[in-house]
Write a protein that holds these residues in place. Structure first.
Motif, PDB file in Angstrom:
ATOM      1  N   ARG A   1     -44.629 -85.813  95.210  1.00  0.00           N
ATOM      2  CA  ARG A   1     -45.731 -86.207  96.086  1.00  0.00           C
ATOM      3  C   ARG A   1     -46.983 -85.375  95.829  1.00  0.00           C
ATOM      4  O   ARG A   1     -48.013 -85.579  96.483  1.00  0.00           O
ATOM      5  N   GLY A   2     -46.909 -84.445  94.887  1.00  0.00           N
ATOM      6  CA  GLY A   2     -48.048 -83.609  94.559  1.00  0.00           C
ATOM      7  C   GLY A   2     -48.860 -84.150  93.396  1.00  0.00           C
ATOM      8  O   GLY A   2     -48.746 -85.315  93.003  1.00  0.00           O
ATOM      9  N   ARG A   3     -49.648 -83.287  92.803  1.00  0.00           N
ATOM     10  CA  ARG A   3     -50.589 -83.700  91.754  1.00  0.00           C
ATOM     11  C   ARG A   3     -49.884 -84.257  90.529  1.00  0.00           C
ATOM     12  O   ARG A   3     -50.352 -85.217  89.912  1.00  0.00           O
ATOM     13  N   ARG A   4     -48.785 -83.661  90.152  1.00  0.00           N
ATOM     14  CA  ARG A   4     -48.045 -84.104  88.970  1.00  0.00           C
ATOM     15  C   ARG A   4     -46.584 -84.322  89.343  1.00  0.00           C
ATOM     16  O   ARG A   4     -46.052 -83.593  90.181  1.00  0.00           O
ATOM     17  N   PRO A   5     -45.911 -85.288  88.730  1.00  0.00           N
ATOM     18  CA  PRO A   5     -44.534 -85.592  89.134  1.00  0.00           C
ATOM     19  C   PRO A   5     -43.586 -84.409  89.072  1.00  0.00           C
ATOM     20  O   PRO A   5     -42.715 -84.277  89.919  1.00  0.00           O
ATOM     21  N   SER A   6     -43.742 -83.547  88.062  1.00  0.00           N
ATOM     22  CA  SER A   6     -42.822 -82.420  87.918  1.00  0.00           C
ATOM     23  C   SER A   6     -43.482 -81.087  88.228  1.00  0.00           C
ATOM     24  O   SER A   6     -42.965 -80.039  87.878  1.00  0.00           O
ATOM     25  N   SER A   7     -44.632 -81.081  88.858  1.00  0.00           N
ATOM     26  CA  SER A   7     -45.367 -79.930  89.371  1.00  0.00           C
ATOM     27  C   SER A   7     -46.419 -79.422  88.402  1.00  0.00           C
ATOM     28  O   SER A   7     -46.517 -79.849  87.252  1.00  0.00           O
ATOM     29  N   SER A   8     -47.232 -78.506  88.923  1.00  0.00           N
ATOM     30  CA  SER A   8     -48.343 -77.916  88.163  1.00  0.00           C
ATOM     31  C   SER A   8     -48.026 -76.447  87.911  1.00  0.00           C
ATOM     32  O   SER A   8     -47.518 -75.746  88.785  1.00  0.00           O
ATOM     33  N   TRP A   9     -48.370 -76.000  86.709  1.00  0.00           N
ATOM     34  CA  TRP A   9     -47.963 -74.662  86.305  1.00  0.00           C
ATOM     35  C   TRP A   9     -49.124 -73.778  85.866  1.00  0.00           C
ATOM     36  O   TRP A   9     -48.979 -72.552  85.803  1.00  0.00           O
ATOM     37  N   ASP A  10     -50.257 -74.378  85.508  1.00  0.00           N
ATOM     38  CA  ASP A  10     -51.305 -73.583  84.878  1.00  0.00           C
ATOM     39  C   ASP A  10     -52.638 -73.781  85.600  1.00  0.00           C
ATOM     40  O   ASP A  10     -52.693 -74.307  86.713  1.00  0.00           O
ATOM     41  N   LEU A  11     -53.718 -73.376  84.953  1.00  0.00           N
ATOM     42  CA  LEU A  11     -55.055 -73.417  85.547  1.00  0.00           C
ATOM     43  C   LEU A  11     -55.865 -74.600  85.032  1.00  0.00           C
ATOM     44  O   LEU A  11     -57.034 -74.477  84.718  1.00  0.00           O
ATOM     45  N   SER A  12     -55.232 -75.748  84.938  1.00  0.00           N
ATOM     46  CA  SER A  12     -55.934 -76.949  84.483  1.00  0.00           C
ATOM     47  C   SER A  12     -55.765 -78.051  85.511  1.00  0.00           C
ATOM     48  O   SER A  12     -54.655 -78.441  85.842  1.00  0.00           O
ATOM     49  N   GLY A  13     -56.863 -78.515  86.066  1.00  0.00           N
ATOM     50  CA  GLY A  13     -56.821 -79.660  86.954  1.00  0.00           C
ATOM     51  C   GLY A  13     -56.473 -79.382  88.389  1.00  0.00           C
ATOM     52  O   GLY A  13     -56.362 -80.310  89.192  1.00  0.00           O
ATOM     53  N   GLY A  14     -56.294 -78.131  88.751  1.00  0.00           N
ATOM     54  CA  GLY A  14     -56.000 -77.814  90.141  1.00  0.00           C
ATOM     55  C   GLY A  14     -54.535 -77.529  90.388  1.00  0.00           C
ATOM     56  O   GLY A  14     -53.670 -77.715  89.523  1.00  0.00           O
ATOM     57  N   SER A  15     -54.250 -77.057  91.609  1.00  0.00           N
ATOM     58  CA  SER A  15     -52.882 -76.742  91.980  1.00  0.00           C
ATOM     59  C   SER A  15     -52.085 -78.020  92.224  1.00  0.00           C
ATOM     60  O   SER A  15     -52.626 -79.133  92.206  1.00  0.00           O
ATOM     61  N   GLN A  16     -50.805 -77.870  92.491  1.00  0.00           N
ATOM     62  CA  GLN A  16     -49.956 -79.026  92.773  1.00  0.00           C
ATOM     63  C   GLN A  16     -50.315 -79.684  94.101  1.00  0.00           C
ATOM     64  O   GLN A  16     -50.012 -80.859  94.321  1.00  0.00           O
ATOM     65  N   LEU A  17     -50.978 -78.959  94.984  1.00  0.00           N
ATOM     66  CA  LEU A  17     -51.372 -79.518  96.274  1.00  0.00           C
ATOM     67  C   LEU A  17     -52.501 -80.530  96.103  1.00  0.00           C
ATOM     68  O   LEU A  17     -53.523 -80.241  95.472  1.00  0.00           O
ATOM     69  N   LEU A  18     -52.338 -81.698  96.670  1.00  0.00           N
ATOM     70  CA  LEU A  18     -53.383 -82.717  96.634  1.00  0.00           C
ATOM     71  C   LEU A  18     -54.356 -82.502  97.788  1.00  0.00           C
ATOM     72  O   LEU A  18     -53.986 -81.938  98.833  1.00  0.00           O
ATOM     73  N   PRO A  19     -55.607 -82.939  97.625  1.00  0.00           N
ATOM     74  CA  PRO A  19     -56.547 -82.847  98.746  1.00  0.00           C
ATOM     75  C   PRO A  19     -55.973 -83.529  99.988  1.00  0.00           C
ATOM     76  O   PRO A  19     -55.452 -84.643  99.913  1.00  0.00           O
TER      77      PRO A  19
END
Length: 494
Positions: free
Chosen positions: A16-34
């Motif tokens: 349900r976050g930004r990417r299906p398998s989560s976010s790990w780095d400093l590109s495109g924002g954190s896994q939390l969606l606005p």
């Protein structure tokens, strides 16, 4: 790591976050969606002081990053952050934390630096670490990127002449948890010394232990935490340092120090203390990743004991089996990959000491449960969609029914579902899937798939007898339930 941390903060399954398998780095924002409200934001809105210490671990965004670097590599973004930007635009300060001393990716990945709120702490500037080391009594710990393939053959990559900066010049990865503990103790001490009543607090303390690289300090708060084993070599028995086990000892010492500080401040009985892990245990091979070694060029310690009397056995350097009798390790959909202890203490609130409960709960459920225990309103509609309060069972473990009847374990594009005694696993193999069904009451080690093997054709397995028909029917019902959970506005795009 990241999927579990996102689930704890948001009360949502990772997809349900930004990417299906989560976010790990400093590109495109954190896994939390606005618009996704974290548990810290909910507590802060209720008047709580909020604190994050240690690994943030769900990605982020560099503040004021030039447009050309947004399309560049992660190394280039980290270099610009450390040398010029020095601020995060999507980090703990934006997630509801009043105070934070955090690492973007922990001790295992750049940037190797601490952030006070959104600002990088770089009193001595930054540098490229590569194979730079710091000596301890038992050898050297190393910061830097790995090169090579396979855990056993990895080496640290030295910095080249044109390499960017990847960390603070004063970075000390082996002291990360000492810094975390000191920051927590400082927070408790400031509350104790402050005049007048203090607001309640919500603190998330995310230690580096026991994550790779396994580079523990020799001592923690003047106590020797080194763990040693005696090898079984007949000709030359010797004592060897076990870095992973030493980090377990360090974690125990950190928790003990925090509990002692709360007790000294008179706040322990009134504080809800939760201890949990973000993943299951590690395999023996993984425990050597980034391990201590006499020098950075030295190969990792041997993890197969080839002595005659131990041929084929696991080396004592592996320490205890972190998954016990369960199948799999960190990252697996088998029980050893994600089934972890969850300890909760709250004497003043009525949590019974020594109580045990075998209910299904996930880290997502801490969001609703902690708000419920604190007497606050439940998550707003649309928030913490996968969080279920288990307050009632926590206070009275033997009364009533479990808060959950099933629990999804997503690992996109694969998944597992627990329901009653059953565990259904759907493993993606490209465009095909393999399905496995286990009876965990009869087979907690998941040794026997109750569905026909090698079912990767996408076709349902053929029945062979009454029992097989029942198993197929159970698997079909569970798959339908998983589809209901996964199908709520989910896009499986990779």
């Amino acid at each position: 790591c990241s999927p579990s941390r996102y689930s704890l903060l948001s009360g949502n399954f990772v997809f349900r976050g930004r990417r299906p398998s989560s976010s790990w780095d400093l590109s495109g924002g954190s896994q939390l969606l606005p618009g996704q409200r974290t548990i810290a934001e909910s507590f802060r809105a209720a008047g709580y002081a909020t604190l994050l210490l240690g690994k943030a671990g769900i990605g982020g965004e560099v503040a004021a990053l030039p447009d050309e670097l947004r399309r560049s590599t992660e190394d280039d973004r980290v270099d610009w952050l450390l040398r010029r930007g020095r601020r995060l635009a999507d980090g703990p300060a934006q997630w509801g934390f009043d105070e934070s001393l955090s690492m973007v990716s922990g001790i295992q990945s750049p940037p190797y630096a601490w952030f006070n709120g959104s600002v990088a702490s770089l009193p001595r500037g930054s540098r490229c670490w590569g194979t730079a080391t710091h000596a301890t009594r038992t050898g050297d710990w190393v910061s830097g990127k790995f090169a090579g393939t396979g855990l056993r053959h990895r080496r640290y990559t030295p910095c080249g002449a044109g390499d960017g900066h990847d960390g603070a010049a004063d970075w000390e990865g082996h002291m990360a948890d000492a810094h975390v503990a000191q920051a927590a103790l400082g927070f408790f001490d400031r509350r104790r010394r402050a005049r007048g009543p203090q607001p309640p607090f919500f603190a998330l303390v995310a230690t580096a232990a026991v994550h790779a690289p396994f580079t523990p300090p020799d001592r923690f708060r003047d106590a020797d935490i080194r763990t040693w084993v005696a090898t079984s070599e007949v000709a030359a028995p010797r004592r060897l340092h076990v870095p992973h086990s030493s980090m377990v000892a360090e974690l125990d010492a950190v928790v003990g120090a925090l509990m002692a500080a709360l007790r000294s401040a008179g706040e322990l009985n009134e504080t809800i203390v939760v201890f949990a892990s973000d993943n299951g245990g590690l395999s023996c091979a993984t425990k050597q990743h980034g391990s201590w070694r006499p020098s950075p060029e030295t190969p990792a310690p041997p993890f197969e004991d080839v002595s005659p009397e131990r041929s084929g056995l696991q080396s004592p350097l592996c320490g205890a089996n972190s998954s016990a009798h369960l199948r799999g390790h960190k990252g697996d959909l088998y029980e050893g990959g994600h089934r972890v202890p969850l300890l909760v203490a709250w004497p003043a609130g009525g949590v019974p000491a020594g109580g045990e409960c075998g209910d299904l709960v996930g880290l997502t459920d801490l969001y609703a449960t902690l708000l419920d225990l604190a007497g606050l309103a439940p998550p707003a509609p649309g928030q913490a969609a996968d969080s279920v309060s288990f307050k009632r069972r926590l206070l009275r473990p033997r009364d009533g029914h479990p808060a959950r009847s099933d629990l999804l374990v997503p690992s996109p594009p694969s998944w597992a579902l627990r329901w009653s005694r059953w565990k259904l696993i759907s493993l993606a193999h490209g465009s095909q899937r393999a399905t496995e069904l286990f009876d965990l009451e009869a087979d907690p080690g998941e040794t026997t798939n109750l569905l026909p093997p090698h079912n990767v054709s996408g076709q349902p397995p053929r029945a062979s007898g009454e029992a097989a028909s029942r198993h197929e029917a159970t698997a079909a019902r569970m798959a339908q339930r998983a589809d209901q959970i996964l199908g709520r506005g989910v896009s499986w795009t990779f």
